[in-house]
Design an enzyme around this catalytic site. Sequence first.
Site, PDB file in Angstrom:
ATOM      1  N   ASP A  70     -42.229  25.626 -48.526  1.00 44.11           N
ATOM      2  CA  ASP A  70     -43.775  25.931 -49.124  1.00 44.11           C
ATOM      3  C   ASP A  70     -43.069  27.431 -48.633  1.00 44.11           C
ATOM      4  OD1 ASP A  70     -45.664  27.212 -50.423  1.00 44.11           O
ATOM      5  OD2 ASP A  70     -45.094  24.484 -52.087  1.00 44.11           O
ATOM      6  N   ASP A  71     -43.697  27.918 -49.369  1.00 43.04           N
ATOM      7  CA  ASP A  71     -44.140  29.216 -48.421  1.00 43.04           C
ATOM      8  C   ASP A  71     -43.634  29.433 -47.488  1.00 43.04           C
ATOM      9  OD1 ASP A  71     -44.107  32.500 -48.748  1.00 43.04           O
ATOM     10  OD2 ASP A  71     -46.190  32.478 -49.330  1.00 43.04           O
ATOM     11  N   LYS A 148     -39.528  26.092 -56.444  1.00 46.25           N
ATOM     12  CA  LYS A 148     -41.035  25.864 -57.045  1.00 46.25           C
ATOM     13  C   LYS A 148     -41.282  27.774 -56.639  1.00 46.25           C
ATOM     14  CE  LYS A 148     -45.903  25.897 -54.831  1.00 46.25           C
ATOM     15  NZ  LYS A 148     -46.282  24.771 -54.069  1.00 46.25           N
ATOM     16  N   ASP A 150     -43.510  31.392 -57.617  1.00 41.84           N
ATOM     17  CA  ASP A 150     -45.150  30.982 -57.101  1.00 41.84           C
ATOM     18  C   ASP A 150     -45.216  32.572 -58.050  1.00 41.84           C
ATOM     19  OD1 ASP A 150     -48.069  30.872 -56.503  1.00 41.84           O
ATOM     20  OD2 ASP A 150     -47.220  30.447 -54.330  1.00 41.84           O
ATOM     21  N   TRP A 187     -50.442  28.379 -62.329  1.00 48.11           N
ATOM     22  CA  TRP A 187     -52.017  28.133 -61.923  1.00 48.11           C
ATOM     23  C   TRP A 187     -52.853  28.797 -63.606  1.00 48.11           C
ATOM     24  CZ3 TRP A 187     -51.748  33.207 -58.898  1.00 48.11           C
ATOM     25  CH2 TRP A 187     -51.229  32.560 -57.660  1.00 48.11           C
ATOM     26  N   ARG A 204     -47.611  24.208 -63.285  1.00 48.46           N
ATOM     27  CA  ARG A 204     -49.335  24.169 -61.755  1.00 48.46           C
ATOM     28  C   ARG A 204     -50.103  24.296 -63.614  1.00 48.46           C
ATOM     29  NH1 ARG A 204     -49.655  24.911 -56.733  1.00 48.46           N
ATOM     30  NH2 ARG A 204     -51.769  25.790 -57.483  1.00 48.46           N
ATOM     31  N   ASP A 208     -55.027  26.164 -56.518  1.00 55.65           N
ATOM     32  CA  ASP A 208     -54.750  25.245 -55.715  1.00 55.65           C
ATOM     33  C   ASP A 208     -55.565  24.024 -55.392  1.00 55.65           C
ATOM     34  OD1 ASP A 208     -53.011  26.995 -54.959  1.00 55.65           O
ATOM     35  OD2 ASP A 208     -53.103  27.777 -53.515  1.00 55.65           O
TER      36      ASP A 208
HETATM   37  C1  GAL Z   1     -50.181  29.167 -54.177  1.00 51.13           C
HETATM   38  C2  GAL Z   1     -49.853  28.092 -54.375  1.00 51.13           C
HETATM   39  C3  GAL Z   1     -49.604  27.059 -53.173  1.00 51.13           C
HETATM   40  C4  GAL Z   1     -48.783  28.050 -51.841  1.00 51.13           C
HETATM   41  C5  GAL Z   1     -49.140  29.170 -51.660  1.00 51.13           C
HETATM   42  C6  GAL Z   1     -48.486  29.344 -50.690  1.00 51.13           C
HETATM   43  O1  GAL Z   1     -50.090  30.639 -54.513  1.00 51.13           O
HETATM   44  O2  GAL Z   1     -50.542  28.009 -56.031  1.00 51.13           O
HETATM   45  O3  GAL Z   1     -49.562  25.916 -54.029  1.00 51.13           O
HETATM   46  O4  GAL Z   1     -47.550  27.362 -52.475  1.00 51.13           O
HETATM   47  O5  GAL Z   1     -49.194  29.986 -53.028  1.00 51.13           O
HETATM   48  O6  GAL Z   1     -48.446  30.632 -50.218  1.00 51.13           O
END
Ligand code: GAL
Length: 422
Positions: A70-71, A148, A150, A187, A204, A208
């Site tokens: 992820d990030d 993924k 965002d 989201w 999504r 979160d």
């Molecule tokens: C949010 C996302 C999370 C995660 C996060 C990372 O926007 O919904 O699942 O990826 O960023 O910063």
Amino acid sequence: MNSFLSLLLFSSLFILTLSHNNGVARTPPMGWNSWNQFACNIDQDLLTDTIDQIVSSGLADAGYKFVNIDDCWSYKNGRDNKTNELIPDPVRFSRGIHSLSKYAHSKGVKLGIYGDVGFTTCAGYPGTLDHFQTDADTFARWEIDYLKLDFCDIPKKVQDEPWVYFGYMSEALNKTGRPIVFSICAWQPKEMYKWARKIGNSWRTTDDINVSWQSVLSIIDQNRELYPYAEPGSWNDPDMLEVGVVRDGRSLSQNQARTHFSLWTLLSAPLLLGNDLRKIRDPDQKWVFDILTNRDAIAVNQDPNGAQGRSLYQNIQGKIDRDGNCESKNCTRTEVWGRPLTRPTKQSYAAILFNRAGPNVDDEKFTQEKITIRWSSLGMPSDAKVRVKDIWSNKDLGVYQGSFTSEPVEKHNVVYIRLEQQ
Ligand code: GAL
């Protein structure tokens, strides 16, 4: 034809003309993602260990094939001066991302990565806006299998027309010729399906998730009406799993985790584990492993018909406030969810009998409840004879005509059943 079946038929005909068809994610993707447990505390050793564990624990054999970063994986201060490409963090990912994907592939699993459609990611790392083809080409060269994307730090034009910009990435990925699952992370529960399912493999539907029962319930409620929009290749994404995640001292109870997993499997959600897999073989994690590897629950999620489960009925008695607390002497709050299956036979279904109760499990105003499902609510004849199998106890409960009533279900728990019309 009853309304449940005609709605399913109608929605699948409708979606066939619209859904994203890049050939991947024909059943909901299954794997692991670093965010829920580790947030930005990630490096190549964690990812390598996770690849090892997902294989050696048996999770990969159970279906969990993606290991998704992820990030926070990239170099925070910018792109490569000459090529304009994203650069892996030189300290935490000093061996690069391609070496990780090669390692994952050598073990029979896949590697996923994360980006952002705006200027920067949610944690402030370089975003992909104006670099869609460059980044798609980089990911393809690194042999990435899942992206993924965002929605943080976006200019107004992206806010106003997100489909245009997520669409650029969808096209850029297609142009690489590499099959890459495209997971849209914008989201929004409302109207996402109108555009997201044409260009992405999942989208999504909410903010979160976090490690709390309230968060799980709120996401279930926000996904209640979205069942017409899922189908092979295109999935509503109610966010990643919190089963076995411990964060800031918080975790879900075993019943809550079982309920969370049951609903996510019935909803055809992508099943992305969030827990620390380096601990998955510890004796105190056996219940976590057992939930995550239940074969029947996974078979519901992976049924080729791709039908998302829907809420069939709710039984609310007593006065319940907005937070779910009982304001009368006693209250009951139960729900029944279901979906058709094509396996083991074409006349198969799955159903969840859920004692939602109140927000706190020790609230004595709510009690254990027997819960009934009538076969007609699933579209079967009202006098159908149906064999009932309990998914969690793995027991054949026998054949029932017309309906089935469970033993009392504990609060925050479910009875999850697989049904075969005789
Ligand atoms: C949010 C996302 C999370 C995660 C996060 C990372 O926007 O919904 O699942 O990826 O960023 O910063």
